[in-house]
Motif scaffolding. Structure first.
Motif: not given
Length: 125
Positions: A33-39, A91-96, A114-122
């Motif tokens: 599976g895949m997903g999105w997390y944010r920080q 947040a910064v959104y990370y693909c997982n 396993y994580w991606g580098q992240g993309t900023q959402v403002t």
């Protein structure tokens, strides 16, 4: 190796929409599976939404009804449609990638998270 490329982040006003994309490439043999997390700054990384290979989805309560996750199993891609965005979505959104097995040319490697580098959402008010 496995590459994870995210795109679609940016800046938007409250009430607006963004669509995030994530593509995993490499000699992927299995992906559960895949997903999105944010920080957000000063906060812990949190789950936003996930989708299994079979299409089952989960969402954080804070995004239910506003965000929608979808995926293309054949292309190992996942999308996050974000509508009615709020400033607190900033947040910064990370693909997982959840449970991943890939061929590194010498052996099969099994990993989890396993994580991606992240993309900023403002989101501005």
């Amino acid at each position: 190796q496995v590459q994870v490329v995210e795109s679609g982040g940016g800046s938007v006003q409250a009430g607006g929409s963004l669509r995030l994309s994530c593509a995993a490439s490499g000699r992927i043999l299995n992906l559960s599976g895949m997903g999105w997390y944010r920080q957000a700054p000063g906060k812990q990384r949190e789950l936003v939404a996930t989708i299994t290979y079979g299409g089952a989805t989960t969402y954080a309560d804070s995004v239910k009804g506003r965000f929608s996750i979808s995926g293309d199993n054949l292309k190992n891609t996942v999308f996050l449609q974000m509508n009615s965005l709020k400033p607190e979505d900033t947040a910064v959104y990370y693909c997982n990638l959840d449970r991943l097995t890939y061929d590194n040319g010498n052996s099969y490697i099994a990993l989890r998270d396993y994580w991606g580098q992240g993309t900023q959402v403002t989101v501005s008010s």
